[in-house]
Motif scaffolding. Structure first.
Motif, PDB file in Angstrom:
ATOM      1  N   GLU A   1       1.186  -1.078   0.370  1.00 41.87           N
ATOM      2  CA  GLU A   1      -0.443   0.063   0.066  1.00 41.87           C
ATOM      3  C   GLU A   1       0.817   1.657   0.004  1.00 41.87           C
ATOM      4  N   GLU A   2       1.687   1.233   1.213  1.00 46.18           N
ATOM      5  CA  GLU A   2       2.845   2.480   0.895  1.00 46.18           C
ATOM      6  C   GLU A   2       3.824   2.223  -0.343  1.00 46.18           C
ATOM      7  N   GLY A   3       3.675   1.342  -1.003  1.00 50.64           N
ATOM      8  CA  GLY A   3       4.577   0.975  -1.927  1.00 50.64           C
ATOM      9  C   GLY A   3       3.853   1.736  -3.158  1.00 50.64           C
ATOM     10  N   CYS A   4       3.027   1.336  -3.412  1.00 48.03           N
ATOM     11  CA  CYS A   4       1.690   2.065  -4.488  1.00 48.03           C
ATOM     12  C   CYS A   4       1.692   3.742  -4.382  1.00 48.03           C
ATOM     13  N   HIS A   5       1.605   4.510  -3.048  1.00 46.05           N
ATOM     14  CA  HIS A   5       1.208   5.685  -2.434  1.00 46.05           C
ATOM     15  C   HIS A   5       2.530   6.485  -3.673  1.00 46.05           C
ATOM     16  N   GLN A   6       3.422   5.249  -3.436  1.00 40.83           N
ATOM     17  CA  GLN A   6       5.101   6.020  -3.792  1.00 40.83           C
ATOM     18  C   GLN A   6       5.463   6.134  -4.763  1.00 40.83           C
ATOM     19  N   ALA A   7       4.687   5.139  -5.680  1.00 39.01           N
ATOM     20  CA  ALA A   7       4.552   5.125  -6.816  1.00 39.01           C
ATOM     21  C   ALA A   7       4.143   6.285  -7.520  1.00 39.01           C
ATOM     22  N   ALA A   8       2.595   5.392  -6.949  1.00 37.16           N
ATOM     23  CA  ALA A   8       1.905   6.946  -7.939  1.00 37.16           C
ATOM     24  C   ALA A   8       2.585   8.246  -7.151  1.00 37.16           C
ATOM     25  N   GLU A   9       2.816   8.157  -6.828  1.00 34.22           N
ATOM     26  CA  GLU A   9       3.256  10.470  -7.093  1.00 34.22           C
ATOM     27  C   GLU A   9       4.567  10.441  -7.592  1.00 34.22           C
ATOM     28  N   MET A  10       5.583   9.343  -7.469  1.00 38.30           N
ATOM     29  CA  MET A  10       6.602   9.093  -8.300  1.00 38.30           C
ATOM     30  C   MET A  10       6.389   9.462  -9.931  1.00 38.30           C
ATOM     31  N   LEU A  11       5.743   8.666 -10.734  1.00 39.90           N
ATOM     32  CA  LEU A  11       4.684   8.920 -11.766  1.00 39.90           C
ATOM     33  C   LEU A  11       4.109  10.570 -11.709  1.00 39.90           C
ATOM     34  N   GLY A  12       3.670  11.340 -11.003  1.00 39.94           N
ATOM     35  CA  GLY A  12       3.257  13.055 -11.250  1.00 39.94           C
ATOM     36  C   GLY A  12       3.872  13.496 -10.955  1.00 39.94           C
ATOM     37  N   GLN A  13       5.248  13.135 -10.700  1.00 36.21           N
ATOM     38  CA  GLN A  13       6.604  14.209 -10.401  1.00 36.21           C
ATOM     39  C   GLN A  13       7.143  13.183 -11.687  1.00 36.21           C
ATOM     40  N   GLY A  14       6.842  12.497 -13.026  1.00 40.22           N
ATOM     41  CA  GLY A  14       7.379  12.881 -13.596  1.00 40.22           C
ATOM     42  C   GLY A  14       8.520  11.819 -13.844  1.00 40.22           C
ATOM     43  N   LYS A  15       8.673  10.883 -12.603  1.00 39.16           N
ATOM     44  CA  LYS A  15       9.497   9.818 -12.504  1.00 39.16           C
ATOM     45  C   LYS A  15       9.881   8.456 -12.662  1.00 39.16           C
ATOM     46  N   VAL A  16       9.437   8.613 -13.905  1.00 37.93           N
ATOM     47  CA  VAL A  16       8.788   7.301 -14.262  1.00 37.93           C
ATOM     48  C   VAL A  16       9.448   6.120 -14.099  1.00 37.93           C
ATOM     49  N   GLN A  17      10.785   5.618 -14.444  1.00 37.31           N
ATOM     50  CA  GLN A  17      11.743   4.411 -14.512  1.00 37.31           C
ATOM     51  C   GLN A  17      11.049   4.259 -12.663  1.00 37.31           C
ATOM     52  N   GLU A  18      11.665   4.908 -11.405  1.00 41.27           N
ATOM     53  CA  GLU A  18      11.465   5.456 -10.314  1.00 41.27           C
ATOM     54  C   GLU A  18      10.275   4.436 -10.084  1.00 41.27           C
ATOM     55  N   GLY A  19       9.209   5.073 -10.362  1.00 39.06           N
ATOM     56  CA  GLY A  19       7.892   5.032 -10.065  1.00 39.06           C
ATOM     57  C   GLY A  19       7.795   3.364 -11.028  1.00 39.06           C
ATOM     58  N   MET A  20       7.683   3.216 -11.974  1.00 39.14           N
ATOM     59  CA  MET A  20       7.441   1.726 -12.524  1.00 39.14           C
ATOM     60  C   MET A  20       7.972   0.821 -11.593  1.00 39.14           C
ATOM     61  N   ASP A  21       9.902   0.542 -11.330  1.00 46.33           N
ATOM     62  CA  ASP A  21      10.333  -0.245 -10.745  1.00 46.33           C
ATOM     63  C   ASP A  21       9.361  -0.260  -9.056  1.00 46.33           C
ATOM     64  N   THR A  22       8.717   0.149  -8.739  1.00 47.54           N
ATOM     65  CA  THR A  22       8.051   0.152  -7.594  1.00 47.54           C
ATOM     66  C   THR A  22       7.062  -0.110  -7.306  1.00 47.54           C
ATOM     67  N   LEU A  23       6.480   0.414  -8.765  1.00 48.01           N
ATOM     68  CA  LEU A  23       5.311  -0.871  -8.644  1.00 48.01           C
ATOM     69  C   LEU A  23       5.439  -1.996  -9.150  1.00 48.01           C
ATOM     70  N   ALA A  24       6.690  -1.988 -10.142  1.00 46.50           N
ATOM     71  CA  ALA A  24       7.168  -3.485  -9.976  1.00 46.50           C
ATOM     72  C   ALA A  24       6.812  -4.589  -8.849  1.00 46.50           C
ATOM     73  N   GLU A  25       7.214  -4.280  -7.897  1.00 50.29           N
ATOM     74  CA  GLU A  25       7.448  -4.312  -6.945  1.00 50.29           C
ATOM     75  C   GLU A  25       6.443  -4.681  -5.629  1.00 50.29           C
ATOM     76  N   CYS A  26       5.496  -3.591  -5.960  1.00 49.11           N
ATOM     77  CA  CYS A  26       3.948  -4.156  -5.518  1.00 49.11           C
ATOM     78  C   CYS A  26       2.748  -4.846  -5.748  1.00 49.11           C
TER      79      CYS A  26
END
Length: 212
Positions: free
Chosen positions: A93-118
């Motif tokens: 749950e915490e990871g998905c929130h982080q991934a959403a924030e990263m995607l919203g900030q344009g940090k696409v690769q970081e967000g995708m990596d976090t999403l994959a782990e989630c």
């Protein structure tokens, strides 16, 4: 070789057992209380890890001085599994929130990596829940949860995950962030309730006469 079950020494002779697996089978058949399963082993005080269990069971029993066998009821196993699943679900749950924030900030690769782990953790939680339902002997087709079929609640994440997959295919990171922040969050909250429900079912199983 001395054999202890849940810290109590057995008086039975295990001299005729060739492998540790033979000894564990004897314990399971003759020394375990009804409804209890072998869940952990120690060889001369050393815990056997899950990844080494298969090889350990084939060890020569005569090479050991002491074998400790630990058991648990199905209810106890489910409670422990659901406690771990709850922690994992909180992590994702915490990871998905982080991934959403990263995607919203344009940090696409970081967000995708976090999403994959989630998503990997989600799969583990799903397997744990399904396994616990089966261990409790619940019929997922007949059981209910919050006045609705349990099957519907358990399969609900698939619909959201399919939406996430479709958003990934078209690189729609805005939609993806919204799905993670809102849709998946709703499903996660429901799954916390499912886990709590299964813990209650397991606790009632532990307190039933058949598990005593």
């Amino acid at each position: 070789m001395e054999v202890f079950v849940d810290h109590s020494k057995l008086n039975e002779s295990f001299d005729g057992t060739r492998t540790v697996q033979d000894a564990v089978r004897v314990v399971q058949e003759h020394a375990c209380s009804p409804g209890r399963l072998v869940v952990r082993l120690q060889f001369d005080g050393q815990d056997i890890k899950a990844e080494g269990m298969t090889a350990a069971l084939q060890c020569d029993a005569s090479a050991l001085t002491r074998l400790d066998v630990f058991t648990a009821s199905r209810g106890e196993l489910v409670i422990d599994t659901m406690n771990q699943a709850s922690l994992s679900l909180q992590e994702t749950e915490e990871g998905c929130h982080q991934a959403a924030e990263m995607l919203g900030q344009g940090k696409v690769q970081e967000g995708m990596d976090t999403l994959a782990e989630c998503l990997r953790i989600w799969q583990q939680v799903h397997q744990a829940v399904i396994g616990s339902i089966e261990m409790l002997g619940l019929d997922i087709m007949e059981a209910t949860f919050q006045d609705a079929p349990l099957l519907d609640a358990v399969t609900k994440p698939k619909a959201v995950l399919f939406q996430i997959r479709d958003a990934l295919k078209v690189n729609d990171h805005v939609l993806l962030a919204d799905l993670l922040e809102y849709e998946l969050s709703d499903v996660t909250n429901q799954w916390f309730s499912i886990i709590a429900h299964l813990r209650e079912e397991a606790d009632s199983t532990n307190n039933s006469p058949s598990e005593a």
